[in-house]
Write a protein that holds these residues in place. Structure first.
Motif, PDB file in Angstrom:
ATOM      1  N   GLN A 108       5.956  12.810   8.939  1.00  0.00           N
ATOM      2  CA  GLN A 108       4.706  11.887   9.151  1.00  0.00           C
ATOM      3  C   GLN A 108       5.094  10.808  10.068  1.00  0.00           C
ATOM      4  N   PHE A 130       2.038   7.762   1.748  1.00  0.00           N
ATOM      5  CA  PHE A 130       2.267   6.359   2.257  1.00  0.00           C
ATOM      6  C   PHE A 130       1.427   5.826   3.409  1.00  0.00           C
ATOM      7  N   ALA A 131       1.232   6.960   4.180  1.00  0.00           N
ATOM      8  CA  ALA A 131       0.401   6.616   5.610  1.00  0.00           C
ATOM      9  C   ALA A 131      -0.243   7.938   5.874  1.00  0.00           C
ATOM     10  N   SER A 132      -1.255   8.131   4.859  1.00  0.00           N
ATOM     11  CA  SER A 132      -1.959   9.626   4.877  1.00  0.00           C
ATOM     12  C   SER A 132      -2.787   9.645   6.062  1.00  0.00           C
ATOM     13  N   ALA A 157      13.544  17.353   0.481  1.00  0.00           N
ATOM     14  CA  ALA A 157      12.439  16.597  -0.189  1.00  0.00           C
ATOM     15  C   ALA A 157      11.715  15.318   0.660  1.00  0.00           C
ATOM     16  N   ALA A 187       0.896  -1.229   0.125  1.00  0.00           N
ATOM     17  CA  ALA A 187      -0.141   0.103   0.157  1.00  0.00           C
ATOM     18  C   ALA A 187       0.913   1.228   0.018  1.00  0.00           C
ATOM     19  N   ALA A 188       2.087   1.442   0.722  1.00  0.00           N
ATOM     20  CA  ALA A 188       2.895   2.406   0.934  1.00  0.00           C
ATOM     21  C   ALA A 188       3.406   2.488  -0.319  1.00  0.00           C
ATOM     22  N   ALA A 189       3.966   1.467  -0.769  1.00  0.00           N
ATOM     23  CA  ALA A 189       4.827   1.503  -2.113  1.00  0.00           C
ATOM     24  C   ALA A 189       3.815   2.153  -3.224  1.00  0.00           C
ATOM     25  N   LYS A 212      12.500   2.042   0.514  1.00  0.00           N
ATOM     26  CA  LYS A 212      12.559   2.489  -0.485  1.00  0.00           C
ATOM     27  C   LYS A 212      13.901   3.844  -0.661  1.00  0.00           C
ATOM     28  N   SER A 225      10.753  -2.537  -1.059  1.00  0.00           N
ATOM     29  CA  SER A 225      10.042  -2.102   0.328  1.00  0.00           C
ATOM     30  C   SER A 225       9.800  -3.143   1.140  1.00  0.00           C
ATOM     31  N   SER A 261       8.188   0.355   4.628  1.00  0.00           N
ATOM     32  CA  SER A 261       8.097   0.239   3.047  1.00  0.00           C
ATOM     33  C   SER A 261       8.808   1.473   2.400  1.00  0.00           C
ATOM     34  N   ILE A 262       8.291   2.594   3.119  1.00  0.00           N
ATOM     35  CA  ILE A 262       8.937   4.022   2.598  1.00  0.00           C
ATOM     36  C   ILE A 262      10.370   4.228   2.826  1.00  0.00           C
ATOM     37  N   HIS A 265       3.296   9.813  13.623  1.00  0.00           N
ATOM     38  CA  HIS A 265       2.731   8.577  14.239  1.00  0.00           C
ATOM     39  C   HIS A 265       3.359   7.854  15.448  1.00  0.00           C
ATOM     40  N   ASP A 299       3.257   5.696  -2.930  1.00  0.00           N
ATOM     41  CA  ASP A 299       4.547   6.636  -3.361  1.00  0.00           C
ATOM     42  C   ASP A 299       4.725   6.609  -4.935  1.00  0.00           C
ATOM     43  N   VAL A 340       8.923  15.584   4.662  1.00  0.00           N
ATOM     44  CA  VAL A 340       7.599  15.237   4.738  1.00  0.00           C
ATOM     45  C   VAL A 340       7.420  13.925   5.337  1.00  0.00           C
ATOM     46  N   ILE A 341       8.273  13.005   4.674  1.00  0.00           N
ATOM     47  CA  ILE A 341       7.967  11.785   5.190  1.00  0.00           C
ATOM     48  C   ILE A 341       8.427  11.199   6.698  1.00  0.00           C
ATOM     49  N   LYS A 400       7.215  11.345  -2.738  1.00  0.00           N
ATOM     50  CA  LYS A 400       7.642  12.229  -1.409  1.00  0.00           C
ATOM     51  C   LYS A 400       6.653  12.961  -0.789  1.00  0.00           C
ATOM     52  N   THR A 401       5.541  12.137  -0.565  1.00  0.00           N
ATOM     53  CA  THR A 401       4.407  13.010   0.245  1.00  0.00           C
ATOM     54  C   THR A 401       4.201  12.126   1.526  1.00  0.00           C
ATOM     55  N   ALA A 402       3.301  12.605   2.262  1.00  0.00           N
ATOM     56  CA  ALA A 402       2.815  11.715   3.496  1.00  0.00           C
ATOM     57  C   ALA A 402       1.821  10.628   3.220  1.00  0.00           C
ATOM     58  N   ARG A 438       4.000   0.278   6.968  1.00  0.00           N
ATOM     59  CA  ARG A 438       3.956   1.303   5.710  1.00  0.00           C
ATOM     60  C   ARG A 438       5.174   1.959   5.858  1.00  0.00           C
TER      61      ARG A 438
END
Lengths: 242, 261
Positions: free
Chosen positions: B98, A203-205, B91, A189-191, B190, B203, B186-187, B102, A194, B94-95, A199-201, B183
């Protein structure tokens, strides 16, 4: 309590180490869960008396642990069929990196599907659901945004489905198996997210994860209603524990 | 969430639970949930109920405190990293903002559930006693520690699921945290693969590859439910091991966490 009976019998035979369960034992404990499950109907507080018998056109997932395994098998069938199509007919402009990710995910979903098929065939040969007929007519497989959007829907749905079903599983081996699979679905789901919005939130919004930092856990009825449009075969989860 | 059933389950496990729900009767609890609070607030309310009645069972308290220790570790780690200038590229901020959010939420949630029984936060050494000396000065080292902590978190929660079977509400919460950690993993994996130019870091976890080795021990297992899946559907060993994440025992996790204590 029925749960205790099952775990008692399991621990008698399992000698405390589930990881070395041999195939026969796996079958035997599944058999116990099934047999006792029938007796459990009257004893448990589950209000699942609204039995909808299978008809020629509806596949009933069944009840108790076998029902939950069938539920997982149904979702994995759907995901595997989807990614088989994605890899077979790649969308316009797909990159090598995207092909690699989607091919990996396809293989994982095929492995999940075939694992459940083998496990259910061995444990509950009379109760395993058949192969489902999918309906992806609403998905334009040439369109990147549509394909990845559908992939995200399936992965987030899969995570929420396993999270919602976990507490109803009576056999510890099955619960651990569900846990081993759901985290891989969450990685997917995260991949996928993305790929859609790098490059945003996302992946776990904040729409997927609540203010306590918790992912979704969704009842089977809601999940099945969400995925039914992608299945020609009508599925009923009326007898699943809830 | 079926609140009625959860309350019934609490009663089964702890016959005196209702007596210890200090705030109110079951009906009052239900009306509070039903009428006064938005759906998003329910877990918070439930956490306070858990504190008062449910997590009194020693097994559940142990597991929640174990989880809290891991969440303290992750929360502190990202607080320090996010507060360090010139570590995380713009860049990617933001990841990690977040992810850090959590982890802070998980700490608050678990502390709320445990109340006075919550363990205190230990002091951490994120250099791993020197093994990761550049953890807050070199981005690749930071990513290495981050992915190891997230993958450990996934494996740790997975390993405790069976121990929460008698506590269905707690089991569900644990599963909901578990997939968030996955999650994150995974990120971060990557990002690590991209930053190091190592395409084999994906991931998902392939075989038992990864560092520190203790974090990935046993991830190369191919036997599921007692059945050896080698060759299933004609797929490679790599794909079969990627398709299933493996649990760690509490002792294995504490040994890993010990690197940072």
């Amino acid at each position: 309590m029925i749960n205790n009976n099952i775990s008692q019998k399991d621990s008698d035979t399992k000698k405390g180490d589930e990881s070395v369960l041999n195939r026969r034992l796996f079958l035997r404990s599944a058999g116990i869960a099934t047999a006792v499950g029938t007796l459990a109907i009257g004893a448990c507080k589950d209000d699942d008396d609204d039995m909808t018998p299978s008809t020629g056109t509806t596949v009933d997932l069944g009840r108790d642990d076998v029902g939950i395994l069938n539920y997982a098998y149904a979702l994995e069938q759907l995901e595997a069929a989807f990614y088989e199509q994605v890899v077979k007919t790649p969308y316009t402009g797909i990159t090598a990196a995207e092909t690699a990710i989607l091919t990996d995910i396809r293989d994982h979903e095929i492995i999940h599907r075939d694992f459940f098929k083998a496990a259910l065939t061995a444990a509950a040969p009379t109760q395993i659901i058949p192969s489902l007929e999918v309906d992806f007519s609403s998905i334009d497989f040439t369109n990147r945004a549509k394909v990845l959007g559908a992939a995200k829907l399936f992965e987030d749905t899969g995570v929420a489905a396993y999270n919602g079903a976990g507490k109803f599983i009576k056999n510890a081996t099955y619960l651990t198996l569900a846990g081993k699979i759901v985290s891989v679905e969450a990685r997917h789901a995260a991949a996928i997210s993305d790929l859609i919005t790098p490059k945003t939130a996302d992946f776990a919004s904040d729409t997927q994860i609540d203010t306590n930092g918790l992912d979704k856990a969704t009842p089977s009825a809601t999940i099945l209603a969400a995925v039914q449009p992608y299945l020609k075969t009508k599925i009923s989860g009326a007898n699943l524990p809830k | 969430m079926d609140i009625f059933k959860i309350v019934d389950e609490i009663q089964k496990i702890d016959g005196d639970a209702m007596g210890r729900l200090e705030h109110a009767t079951r009906r009052h609890f239900m009306s509070k949930i039903g009428s006064k609070l938005a759906a998003v607030a329910v877990p918070t309310v439930f956490a306070s109920i858990v504190n008062k009645a449910y997590a009194q069972s020693a097994g559940a308290i142990d597991i929640l405190n174990f989880a809290l220790t891991l969440e303290y570790l992750e929360d502190d780690f990202y607080k320090q990293a996010n507060g360090t200038a010139n570590l995380i590229p713009a860049a990617d901020k933001v990841i990690f903002t977040q992810i850090g959010k959590h982890e802070t939420q998980h700490v608050a949630f678990l502390k709320g559930a445990l109340g006075t029984k919550a363990v205190a936060k230990p002091t951490f050494d994120f250099t791993g006693k020197g093994a990761f000396a550049s953890v807050f000065t070199d981005y690749n080292t930071f990513l290495t520690v981050s992915h190891a902590l997230e993958d450990t978190g996934v494996r740790a929660y997975k390993g405790q699921a069976g121990g929460l079977m008698a506590d269905p509400a707690l089991l569900e919460y644990a599963l909901q945290v578990h997939s968030v950690e996955a999650r994150h993993a995974s990120i971060v994996r990557k990002l690590l693969g991209a930053a190091t130019g190592n395409a084999s870091i994906k991931s998902w976890i392939t075989g038992n590859a990864g560092a520190p080795a203790a974090v990935y021990a046993g991830e190369d297992n191919k036997t599921q439910g007692g059945v050896d899946l080698t060759g299933l559907a004609g797929k490679s060993d790599a794909a079969i091991t990627e398709a299933f994440d493996e649990p760690l025992t509490k002792e294995q996790v504490l040994a890993i966490a010990g690197l940072f204590l």
